[in-house]
Structure formats: C-alpha cells, structure tokens
Design an enzyme around this catalytic site. Structure first.
Site, PDB file in Angstrom:
ATOM      1  N   LYS A  50       0.823  -1.224   0.000  1.00 13.37           N
ATOM      2  CA  LYS A  50       0.000   0.000   0.000  1.00 13.37           C
ATOM      3  C   LYS A  50       0.850   1.264   0.000  1.00 13.37           C
ATOM      4  CE  LYS A  50      -2.863  -1.142   3.656  1.00 13.37           C
ATOM      5  NZ  LYS A  50      -3.894  -0.772   4.674  1.00 13.37           N
ATOM      6  N   LYS A  52       2.731   2.156   2.506  1.00 12.64           N
ATOM      7  CA  LYS A  52       2.679   2.721   3.869  1.00 12.64           C
ATOM      8  C   LYS A  52       3.755   2.082   4.731  1.00 12.64           C
ATOM      9  CE  LYS A  52      -1.906   4.253   5.250  1.00 12.64           C
ATOM     10  NZ  LYS A  52      -3.003   4.118   6.192  1.00 12.64           N
TER      11      LYS A  52
HETATM   12  N1  C2G Z   1     -10.608   6.577  10.376  1.00 11.88           N
HETATM   13  C1  C2G Z   1     -11.633   7.408  10.867  1.00 11.88           C
HETATM   14  N2  C2G Z   1     -11.320   8.674  11.323  1.00 11.88           N
HETATM   15  C2  C2G Z   1     -10.029   9.103  11.327  1.00 11.88           C
HETATM   16  C3  C2G Z   1      -8.997   8.261  10.850  1.00 11.88           C
HETATM   17  C4  C2G Z   1      -9.315   6.985  10.382  1.00 11.88           C
HETATM   18  O1  C2G Z   1     -12.814   7.029  10.896  1.00 11.88           O
HETATM   19  N3  C2G Z   1      -9.790  10.355  11.787  1.00 11.88           N
HETATM   20  C5  C2G Z   1     -10.975   5.255   9.862  1.00 11.88           C
HETATM   21  C6  C2G Z   1     -10.614   5.066   8.374  1.00 11.88           C
HETATM   22  O2  C2G Z   1     -11.611   5.636   7.557  1.00 11.88           O
HETATM   23  C7  C2G Z   1     -10.551   3.549   8.253  1.00 11.88           C
HETATM   24  C8  C2G Z   1     -10.044   3.129   9.647  1.00 11.88           C
HETATM   25  O3  C2G Z   1     -10.208   4.267  10.515  1.00 11.88           O
HETATM   26  O4  C2G Z   1     -11.845   3.000   8.018  1.00 11.88           O
HETATM   27  C9  C2G Z   1      -8.581   2.711   9.634  1.00 11.88           C
HETATM   28  O5  C2G Z   1      -7.856   3.743   9.016  1.00 11.88           O
HETATM   29  P1  C2G Z   1      -6.370   3.419   8.502  1.00 11.88           P
HETATM   30  O6  C2G Z   1      -5.625   2.740   9.560  1.00 11.88           O
HETATM   31  O7  C2G Z   1      -5.825   4.669   7.918  1.00 11.88           O
HETATM   32  O8  C2G Z   1      -6.690   2.347   7.354  1.00 11.88           O
HETATM   33  P2  C2G Z   1      -6.058   2.253   5.883  1.00 11.88           P
HETATM   34  O9  C2G Z   1      -4.587   2.248   5.996  1.00 11.88           O
HETATM   35  O10 C2G Z   1      -6.727   3.264   5.056  1.00 11.88           O
HETATM   36  O11 C2G Z   1      -6.445   0.763   5.470  1.00 11.88           O
HETATM   37  O12 C2G Z   1      -8.222  -2.651   2.723  1.00 11.88           O
HETATM   38  C10 C2G Z   1      -8.473  -1.387   3.304  1.00 11.88           C
HETATM   39  C11 C2G Z   1      -7.250  -0.858   4.003  1.00 11.88           C
HETATM   40  O13 C2G Z   1      -6.728  -1.795   4.864  1.00 11.88           O
HETATM   41  C12 C2G Z   1      -7.586   0.401   4.787  1.00 11.88           C
END
Ligand code: C2G
Length: 151
Positions: A50, A52
């Site tokens: 990804k 990341k």
């Molecule tokens: N999230 C949220 N509010 C924030 C930050 C994050 O609601 N201020 C939610 C994101 O929308 C997501 C979840 O927390 O649904 C996890 O966010 P991340 O860890 O950033 O996930 P990501 O790396 O985007 O991985 O297959 C899908 C991926 O694994 C998603």
C-alpha cells in the site's frame, strides 16, 4: 455453527497505526451495528504494498485492537483480494469502512451490506506523526514545543 449464523457480523479493514480516538470512534460505531465486530489489520508486508510504513509493527497493532472493548476478533489483512473470501468465511452481514474509502468496495454488495461511515475530523495518524516530528524539531532548536494538532 447455527449460533454463528445468527450473530450479526460486522467486518472492517485498516492499518490502525498510532491508534487514536478516530479509530476508537469508528470501532465504537461499528460495534453498535451488530453482535460481533471483526477487524482485519493490515500486515507490515501488505502495508508495503500500500506504500505505507507504520510506526507500530503488526503484532503490536493487533495487540492494541484486541484490547479494544469494541473489537471481538482480529484477523490479518495480507492482500486487496481477500475481502470476498473473508465475507463468506465469517458470515459477514455488514462490510464497513470510513468514508475516505467511499465507493471503493461496492462490489461486495452482492454478498453483504456495504457501509461507509463519516471519518472523525481533526485527527489522523499522519497528523500525529507530523506533530511528533515538529516537537522533536522544536526541541532540537531549543524552542518550546507548544504545538497543537491544528498547527
Ligand atoms: N478513520 C476514521 N477517522 C479518522 C482516521 C481513520 O474514521 N480520523 C478510519 C478510516 O476511515 C478507516 C479506519 O479508521 O476506516 C482505519 O484507518 P487506517 O488505519 O488509515 O486504514 P487504511 O490504511 O486506510 O487501510 O483494505 C483497506 C485498508 O486496509 C484500509
């Protein structure tokens, strides 16, 4: 097995690095949508795919999620394509993500409900990383580390 089928199961995916109140509020809302919340946590190898790099390694991100009272089960997320299999394997009723993923997983709608919830504003892992770096820089320059997330 029959009990499992009757449990209303919610499934979500994420990295959950530097676990913060935005993550907590999402998981809290998801838990209210059913009886069982399953969280698929992205492995470090998958995060590399990804693009990341996390601060907290996979094992510890899982440990934190498992300690969260809203979460019933944590499974590994190791590729983009596993979602359909997971939905079937865990008898998922609702697939849900924050709305930064709006529309991205609609193809699952033939298997379960697909829901996107509003993200929590003014907090993100990226903000936290920036704030820590700013503090370090301020201290390195002997400046007071008076900052806020909104800086
Ligand atoms: N999230 C949220 N509010 C924030 C930050 C994050 O609601 N201020 C939610 C994101 O929308 C997501 C979840 O927390 O649904 C996890 O966010 P991340 O860890 O950033 O996930 P990501 O790396 O985007 O991985 O297959 C899908 C991926 O694994 C998603």
């Amino acid at each position: 097995m029959s009990d499992q089928r009757q449990l209303r199961t919610i499934l979500t995916y994420g990295t959950f690095d530097l676990f913060h109140f935005g993550h907590v509020r999402l998981l809290q809302r998801l838990a209210k949508m059913g009886d069982r919340l399953i969280v698929a946590c992205s492995t470090d190898e998958f995060n590399a795919v990804k693009g990341k790099k996390t601060v907290v390694p996979y094992e510890h991100r899982v440990e934190v999620l498992e300690a969260c009272r809203y979460v019933d089960q944590v499974i590994p997320e190791y590729d983009w394509a596993q979602k359909r299999d997971d939905v079937v394997k865990y008898n998922v009723d609702v697939f849900a993500m924050g709305d930064d993923w709006a529309g991205k997983f609609d193809e699952l709608a033939d298997l379960c409900d697909v829901v996107y919830l509003p993200r929590t504003e003014d907090i993100s892992t990226t903000d936290l990383k920036r704030a820590v770096i700013r503090t370090q820089n301020a201290r390195a320059l002997g400046l007071p580390d008076t900052f806020s997330f909104a800086d």
